[in-house]
Write a protein that holds these residues in place. Structure first.
Motif, PDB file in Angstrom:
ATOM      1  N   LEU A   1     -16.050  -6.871  -5.826  1.00  0.00           N
ATOM      2  CA  LEU A   1     -15.160  -7.602  -5.182  1.00  0.00           C
ATOM      3  C   LEU A   1     -15.172  -7.351  -3.712  1.00  0.00           C
ATOM      4  O   LEU A   1     -14.255  -7.731  -2.915  1.00  0.00           O
ATOM      5  CB  LEU A   1     -13.988  -8.105  -5.624  1.00  0.00           C
ATOM      6  N   THR A   2     -15.723  -6.165  -3.203  1.00  0.00           N
ATOM      7  CA  THR A   2     -15.546  -5.494  -1.932  1.00  0.00           C
ATOM      8  C   THR A   2     -15.455  -6.303  -0.821  1.00  0.00           C
ATOM      9  O   THR A   2     -14.565  -6.263  -0.142  1.00  0.00           O
ATOM     10  CB  THR A   2     -16.446  -4.381  -1.995  1.00  0.00           C
ATOM     11  N   PRO A   3     -16.273  -7.227  -0.885  1.00  0.00           N
ATOM     12  CA  PRO A   3     -16.482  -8.078   0.644  1.00  0.00           C
ATOM     13  C   PRO A   3     -15.139  -8.922   0.593  1.00  0.00           C
ATOM     14  O   PRO A   3     -14.844  -9.415   1.898  1.00  0.00           O
ATOM     15  CB  PRO A   3     -17.669  -9.019   0.246  1.00  0.00           C
ATOM     16  N   MET A   4     -14.433  -9.446  -0.467  1.00  0.00           N
ATOM     17  CA  MET A   4     -13.170 -10.141  -0.502  1.00  0.00           C
ATOM     18  C   MET A   4     -12.048  -9.247  -0.356  1.00  0.00           C
ATOM     19  O   MET A   4     -10.872  -9.718  -0.296  1.00  0.00           O
ATOM     20  CB  MET A   4     -13.364 -11.101  -1.663  1.00  0.00           C
ATOM     21  N   LEU A   5     -12.331  -8.018  -1.042  1.00  0.00           N
ATOM     22  CA  LEU A   5     -11.034  -7.305  -1.310  1.00  0.00           C
ATOM     23  C   LEU A   5     -10.508  -6.328  -0.133  1.00  0.00           C
ATOM     24  O   LEU A   5      -9.436  -5.801  -0.257  1.00  0.00           O
ATOM     25  CB  LEU A   5     -11.172  -6.700  -2.419  1.00  0.00           C
ATOM     26  N   ALA A   6     -11.451  -5.989   0.662  1.00  0.00           N
ATOM     27  CA  ALA A   6     -11.359  -4.986   1.881  1.00  0.00           C
ATOM     28  C   ALA A   6     -10.290  -5.250   2.575  1.00  0.00           C
ATOM     29  O   ALA A   6      -9.594  -4.252   3.000  1.00  0.00           O
ATOM     30  CB  ALA A   6     -12.593  -5.038   2.603  1.00  0.00           C
ATOM     31  N   ASP A   7      -9.809  -6.444   3.050  1.00  0.00           N
ATOM     32  CA  ASP A   7      -8.702  -6.484   3.648  1.00  0.00           C
ATOM     33  C   ASP A   7      -7.320  -6.965   2.769  1.00  0.00           C
ATOM     34  O   ASP A   7      -6.372  -7.709   3.400  1.00  0.00           O
ATOM     35  CB  ASP A   7      -8.833  -7.546   4.793  1.00  0.00           C
ATOM     36  N   VAL A   8      -7.291  -6.811   1.491  1.00  0.00           N
ATOM     37  CA  VAL A   8      -6.173  -7.123   0.735  1.00  0.00           C
ATOM     38  C   VAL A   8      -5.561  -5.877   0.319  1.00  0.00           C
ATOM     39  O   VAL A   8      -6.133  -4.908  -0.512  1.00  0.00           O
ATOM     40  CB  VAL A   8      -6.795  -7.854  -0.562  1.00  0.00           C
ATOM     41  N   LYS A   9      -4.588  -5.263   0.857  1.00  0.00           N
ATOM     42  CA  LYS A   9      -3.904  -4.070   0.934  1.00  0.00           C
ATOM     43  C   LYS A   9      -2.626  -3.877  -0.091  1.00  0.00           C
ATOM     44  O   LYS A   9      -1.668  -4.674  -0.134  1.00  0.00           O
ATOM     45  CB  LYS A   9      -3.141  -3.541   1.961  1.00  0.00           C
ATOM     46  N   ASP A  10      -2.795  -3.117  -1.150  1.00  0.00           N
ATOM     47  CA  ASP A  10      -1.882  -2.710  -2.231  1.00  0.00           C
ATOM     48  C   ASP A  10      -2.155  -1.581  -2.730  1.00  0.00           C
ATOM     49  O   ASP A  10      -3.114  -1.288  -3.480  1.00  0.00           O
ATOM     50  CB  ASP A  10      -1.945  -3.833  -3.205  1.00  0.00           C
ATOM     51  N   GLY A  11      -1.095  -0.340  -2.436  1.00  0.00           N
ATOM     52  CA  GLY A  11      -1.348   0.697  -2.897  1.00  0.00           C
ATOM     53  C   GLY A  11      -1.166   0.936  -4.375  1.00  0.00           C
ATOM     54  O   GLY A  11      -1.585   1.961  -5.301  1.00  0.00           O
ATOM     55  N   THR A  12      -0.733  -0.104  -5.182  1.00  0.00           N
ATOM     56  CA  THR A  12      -0.579  -0.160  -6.810  1.00  0.00           C
ATOM     57  C   THR A  12      -1.773  -0.520  -7.507  1.00  0.00           C
ATOM     58  O   THR A  12      -1.668  -0.720  -8.639  1.00  0.00           O
ATOM     59  CB  THR A  12       0.789  -0.808  -7.248  1.00  0.00           C
ATOM     60  N   LEU A  13      -2.726  -0.973  -6.797  1.00  0.00           N
ATOM     61  CA  LEU A  13      -3.663  -1.750  -7.367  1.00  0.00           C
ATOM     62  C   LEU A  13      -4.348  -1.031  -8.543  1.00  0.00           C
ATOM     63  O   LEU A  13      -4.804  -1.769  -9.778  1.00  0.00           O
ATOM     64  CB  LEU A  13      -4.601  -2.280  -6.109  1.00  0.00           C
ATOM     65  N   THR A  14      -4.915   0.227  -8.187  1.00  0.00           N
ATOM     66  CA  THR A  14      -5.652   0.944  -9.169  1.00  0.00           C
ATOM     67  C   THR A  14      -4.667   1.002 -10.444  1.00  0.00           C
ATOM     68  O   THR A  14      -5.485   1.006 -11.467  1.00  0.00           O
ATOM     69  CB  THR A  14      -6.172   2.033  -8.561  1.00  0.00           C
ATOM     70  N   ALA A  15      -3.390   1.426 -10.448  1.00  0.00           N
ATOM     71  CA  ALA A  15      -2.697   1.639 -11.449  1.00  0.00           C
ATOM     72  C   ALA A  15      -2.389   0.381 -12.499  1.00  0.00           C
ATOM     73  O   ALA A  15      -2.513   0.147 -13.480  1.00  0.00           O
ATOM     74  CB  ALA A  15      -1.332   2.264 -11.126  1.00  0.00           C
ATOM     75  N   ARG A  16      -2.290  -0.740 -11.540  1.00  0.00           N
ATOM     76  CA  ARG A  16      -2.022  -2.109 -12.247  1.00  0.00           C
ATOM     77  C   ARG A  16      -3.237  -2.568 -12.923  1.00  0.00           C
ATOM     78  O   ARG A  16      -3.358  -2.953 -14.118  1.00  0.00           O
ATOM     79  CB  ARG A  16      -1.457  -3.024 -11.295  1.00  0.00           C
ATOM     80  N   MET A  17      -4.314  -2.261 -12.386  1.00  0.00           N
ATOM     81  CA  MET A  17      -5.643  -2.654 -12.990  1.00  0.00           C
ATOM     82  C   MET A  17      -6.087  -1.837 -14.063  1.00  0.00           C
ATOM     83  O   MET A  17      -6.504  -2.353 -15.186  1.00  0.00           O
ATOM     84  CB  MET A  17      -6.815  -2.687 -11.921  1.00  0.00           C
ATOM     85  N   MET A  18      -5.580  -0.574 -14.049  1.00  0.00           N
ATOM     86  CA  MET A  18      -5.692   0.268 -15.054  1.00  0.00           C
ATOM     87  C   MET A  18      -5.150  -0.235 -16.513  1.00  0.00           C
ATOM     88  O   MET A  18      -5.460  -0.189 -17.668  1.00  0.00           O
ATOM     89  CB  MET A  18      -5.506   1.907 -15.037  1.00  0.00           C
ATOM     90  N   LYS A  19      -3.906  -0.501 -16.266  1.00  0.00           N
ATOM     91  CA  LYS A  19      -2.993  -1.034 -17.383  1.00  0.00           C
ATOM     92  C   LYS A  19      -3.696  -2.381 -18.016  1.00  0.00           C
ATOM     93  O   LYS A  19      -3.610  -2.561 -19.255  1.00  0.00           O
ATOM     94  CB  LYS A  19      -1.600  -1.504 -16.797  1.00  0.00           C
ATOM     95  N   THR A  20      -4.226  -3.211 -17.100  1.00  0.00           N
ATOM     96  CA  THR A  20      -5.008  -4.477 -17.690  1.00  0.00           C
ATOM     97  C   THR A  20      -6.140  -4.312 -18.250  1.00  0.00           C
ATOM     98  O   THR A  20      -6.267  -4.672 -19.402  1.00  0.00           O
ATOM     99  CB  THR A  20      -5.124  -5.507 -16.434  1.00  0.00           C
ATOM    100  N   MET A  21      -6.894  -3.244 -17.933  1.00  0.00           N
ATOM    101  CA  MET A  21      -8.071  -2.764 -18.688  1.00  0.00           C
ATOM    102  C   MET A  21      -8.028  -2.168 -19.882  1.00  0.00           C
ATOM    103  O   MET A  21      -8.500  -2.434 -20.972  1.00  0.00           O
ATOM    104  CB  MET A  21      -8.810  -1.892 -17.749  1.00  0.00           C
TER     105      MET A  21
END
Length: 249
Positions: free
Chosen positions: A69-89
């Protein structure tokens, strides 16, 4: 672990002891823990190896989705994204009721309705959730990927961040195979709208709907801008922008 009381302040490892600076001063501790070789080979650590394998697979799946999703995600900023996504995965991996322990994975978890439900509704910016920003109904056409909002009045049907003068809407459709990494992302042109009391219709249609061996994800994006002398600037470098998974098939 002990505090170091000395005129000589050192950091690093020396003779099996590690020296480092903590918030309460300089700390020293001895090297410990189980060796890597033992963890990899000792039958007593089979559960640890299984957990490690599944953890690595979950991390890879999260990275695969973010990169797709990089083309759409590049300007969506959230420092917690990786951790939150890891929990969902991790939750999706647990929905895999077919694979043996140590081999459970996200791709299999998403074959279940439970796994899909866990990913549906995910916000890539935890500080700008779609349900909190958009106060309006919208329609998704899964055949075309079109997202539409009828009779939209920006000032009345949206919680825009302070300073925003315009908002852009975009829809995206991603076909992603979590097992192979194969991906195809199609996204619509952005529809830019002034934040005022003018009623208008919003229609976002991707040029095509991707096909492939993976799951199809439908995403909704909102980007906020501030107009200064006729030029629109991204508001606060994208920290208020929304990217939300509205459906997964």
């Amino acid at each position: 672990m002990a505090k170091l009381k000395s005129l000589i302040k050192i950091e690093g490892t020396l003779d099996g002891m590690t020296f480092y600076k903590g918030k309460n001063g300089y700390i020293v501790r001895t090297k410990g823990g189980v060796s890597k070789s033992r963890i990899q080979n000792d039958p007593a650590f089979i559960r640890t190896r299984e957990n490690g394998t599944e953890f690595g697979q979950m991390a890879k799946s999260g990275k695969t989705l973010r990169q797709a999703l990089t083309p759409m995600l590049a300007d969506v900023k959230d420092g917690t994204l990786t951790a939150r996504m890891m929990k969902t995965m991790a939750q999706i991996k647990n929905a895999d009721t077919t694979s043996i322990r140590g081999s459970r994975n996200v791709a299999m978890g998403l074959t279940s309705n439970e796994g899909k439900a866990l990913l549906k509704g995910f916000d890539f910016n935890g500080n700008a959730k779609l349900t909190s920003v958009l106060i309006s109904d919208y329609l998704l056409n899964t055949t075309t990927g079109e997202i539409s909002i009828a009779s939209f009045i920006p000032l009345q049907q949206m919680n825009a961040p302070g300073g925003a003068t315009h908002v852009s809407f975009m829809s995206g459709v991603l076909n992603l195979d979590f097992a192979t990494g194969d991906k195809d992302l199609q996204w619509s042109p952005a529809q830019n709208v002034a934040i005022n009391n003018t009623e208008q219709s919003v229609n976002m249609v991707p040029p095509a709907v991707p096909v492939g061996t993976g799951h199809t994800l439908y995403v909704f994006k909102m980007s906020f801008y501030q107009d200064i002398n006729g030029i629109q600037y991204s508001l606060n470098n994208g920290s208020f922008n929304v990217l939300h998974i509205i459906e997964i098939l």
